[in-house]
Design an enzyme around this catalytic site. Sequence first.
Site, PDB file in Angstrom:
ATOM      1  CB  SER A 283      -0.900   0.009   1.235  1.00  0.00           C
ATOM      2  OG  SER A 283      -1.442   1.303   1.387  1.00  0.00           O
TER       3      SER A 283
ATOM      4  CG  HIS B 120      -3.982  -1.669  -1.339  1.00  0.00           C
ATOM      5  ND1 HIS B 120      -5.078  -2.450  -1.625  1.00  0.00           N
ATOM      6  CD2 HIS B 120      -4.355  -0.891  -0.289  1.00  0.00           C
ATOM      7  CE1 HIS B 120      -6.061  -2.160  -0.790  1.00  0.00           C
ATOM      8  NE2 HIS B 120      -5.650  -1.204   0.031  1.00  0.00           N
TER       9      HIS B 120
ATOM     10  CG  ASP C 255      -5.156   2.266   1.302  1.00  0.00           C
ATOM     11  OD1 ASP C 255      -6.097   1.452   1.204  1.00  0.00           O
ATOM     12  OD2 ASP C 255      -4.014   1.945   1.676  1.00  0.00           O
TER      13      ASP C 255
ATOM     14  CG  MET D 264      -8.381   6.958   3.313  1.00  0.00           C
ATOM     15  SD  MET D 264      -7.307   7.056   4.748  1.00  0.00           S
ATOM     16  CE  MET D 264      -6.515   5.457   4.668  1.00  0.00           C
TER      17      MET D 264
ATOM     18  CG  HIS E 133      -9.396   0.014   0.132  1.00  0.00           C
ATOM     19  ND1 HIS E 133      -8.741  -0.166   1.339  1.00  0.00           N
ATOM     20  CD2 HIS E 133     -10.720  -0.049   0.422  1.00  0.00           C
ATOM     21  CE1 HIS E 133      -9.628  -0.329   2.303  1.00  0.00           C
ATOM     22  NE2 HIS E 133     -10.837  -0.247   1.782  1.00  0.00           N
TER      23      HIS E 133
ATOM     24  CG  MET F 220     -11.299   3.064   2.811  1.00  0.00           C
ATOM     25  SD  MET F 220      -9.716   3.090   3.688  1.00  0.00           S
ATOM     26  CE  MET F 220      -8.621   3.178   2.283  1.00  0.00           C
TER      27      MET F 220
ATOM     28  CG  MET G  14     -11.524  -3.079   5.734  1.00  0.00           C
ATOM     29  SD  MET G  14     -10.084  -2.665   4.732  1.00  0.00           S
ATOM     30  CE  MET G  14      -9.049  -1.795   5.917  1.00  0.00           C
TER      31      MET G  14
ATOM     32  N   GLY H  77      -8.915   3.754   7.561  1.00  0.00           N
ATOM     33  CA  GLY H  77      -8.680   5.175   7.806  1.00  0.00           C
ATOM     34  C   GLY H  77      -7.224   5.516   8.048  1.00  0.00           C
TER      35      GLY H  77
ATOM     36  N   GLY I 268      -2.960   3.901   8.262  1.00  0.00           N
ATOM     37  CA  GLY I 268      -1.974   2.833   8.180  1.00  0.00           C
ATOM     38  C   GLY I 268      -1.375   2.596   9.559  1.00  0.00           C
TER      39      GLY I 268
ATOM     40  CG  ASP J  29      -6.244  -3.013   3.394  1.00  0.00           C
ATOM     41  OD1 ASP J  29      -5.109  -2.760   3.814  1.00  0.00           O
ATOM     42  OD2 ASP J  29      -6.958  -2.193   2.776  1.00  0.00           O
TER      43      ASP J  29
ATOM     44  N   GLY K  76      -2.466  -4.080   9.040  1.00  0.00           N
ATOM     45  CA  GLY K  76      -1.654  -4.738  10.067  1.00  0.00           C
ATOM     46  C   GLY K  76      -1.032  -6.061   9.646  1.00  0.00           C
TER      47      GLY K  76
ATOM     48  N   GLY L  57       1.302  -2.143   4.133  1.00  0.00           N
ATOM     49  CA  GLY L  57       1.771  -0.773   4.019  1.00  0.00           C
ATOM     50  C   GLY L  57       3.021  -0.561   4.840  1.00  0.00           C
ATOM     51  CB  SER L  58       3.495   0.164   8.468  1.00  0.00           C
ATOM     52  OG  SER L  58       2.262   0.781   8.504  1.00  0.00           O
TER      53      SER L  58
HETATM   54  C1  DX5 Z   1      -6.248   1.265   6.021  1.00  0.00           C
HETATM   55  C2  DX5 Z   1      -5.844   1.003   4.594  1.00  0.00           C
HETATM   56  C3  DX5 Z   1      -4.741   0.032   4.445  1.00  0.00           C
HETATM   57  C4  DX5 Z   1      -3.433   0.515   4.998  1.00  0.00           C
HETATM   58  C5  DX5 Z   1      -2.656  -0.665   5.444  1.00  0.00           C
HETATM   59  O1  DX5 Z   1      -7.328   2.121   6.032  1.00  0.00           O
HETATM   60  O2  DX5 Z   1      -6.939   0.497   3.862  1.00  0.00           O
HETATM   61  O3  DX5 Z   1      -4.566  -0.371   3.097  1.00  0.00           O
HETATM   62  O4  DX5 Z   1      -2.675   1.237   4.061  1.00  0.00           O
HETATM   63  O5  DX5 Z   1      -1.546  -0.207   6.134  1.00  0.00           O
HETATM   64  P1  DX5 Z   1      -0.784  -1.102   7.189  1.00  0.00           P
HETATM   65  O6  DX5 Z   1      -0.249  -2.276   6.432  1.00  0.00           O
HETATM   66  O7  DX5 Z   1       0.267  -0.167   7.682  1.00  0.00           O
HETATM   67  O8  DX5 Z   1      -1.766  -1.503   8.246  1.00  0.00           O
HETATM   68 ZN    ZN Z   2      -6.540  -0.421   1.806  1.00  0.00          ZN
END
Ligand code: DX5
Ligand code: ZN
Length: 219
Positions: free
Chosen positions: A9, A34, A36, A38, A67, A69, A138, A143, A145, A176, A178, A198-199
């Site tokens: 992500s 990916h 995101d 928002m 994705h 949101m 999810m 919302g 990362g 998606d 953590g 992501g992280s």
């Molecule tokens: C959260 C996003 C995720 C996020 C995941 O709202 O939809 O895609 O980027 O990030 P990590 O992997 O850091 O949880």
């Molecule tokens: Zn996402």
Amino acid sequence: MKYPMVAPSVLAADFANLQRDVEMLNGSDADWIHIDIMDGVFVPNISFGIPVCEAINRHATKPLDVHLMIVQPERYVEAFKKAGAACISVHYEACPHLHRNLQQLHDLEVMAGVAINPHTPIEGLRDVINDVDLVCLMSVNPGFGGQKFIERTYEKVRALRKMIVEEGASTKIEIDGGVNANNAKALLDAGADVLVAGSFVFKSENPTQTITDLKGIGV
Ligand code: DX5
Ligand code: ZN
């Protein structure tokens, strides 16, 4: 052996160096990118929008997994398709007429995805599951990362996999939030196909190697 698809992500990328980070993903074992989106309404945060998706698409050589949101995603899916999306996920909770949203995605000839929040029972997907190419399950509240993985997710993955088999669908399951090396194997084992990270990828010392390591987790 089954290996995961990996979708890093870019929410966790360095936005001031997006081209560099997208090129890193191009040269890595990542399957999808990916993205995101928002809107500050459906979720409490604002990320970025269509022009940034277009900019990523100018450099990306891998499919963009978008994705959304956002509320009323039907107003924007065509623009995201034009901005390069190969797969678009709308949120179950933002779509009172989900079947219509799915038809719209099929008409646009993108992969039709549905993202579902941690508190939402998956059973509401049963009547449309054959129209869904991807469920984005999810494993954190959307919302932000960098949040902690919700353990209950394993059970939901198993139940969703069971539903997909029962209904004779070919839907992929994406996880998606953590995701990291500690939970990836168990997620795959429970029936996941695609891991978003992501992280875990972007904050690691060697993101390319981290992606390769995630790809190599097989069950
Ligand atoms: C959260 C996003 C995720 C996020 C995941 O709202 O939809 O895609 O980027 O990030 P990590 O992997 O850091 O949880
Ligand atoms: Zn996402």
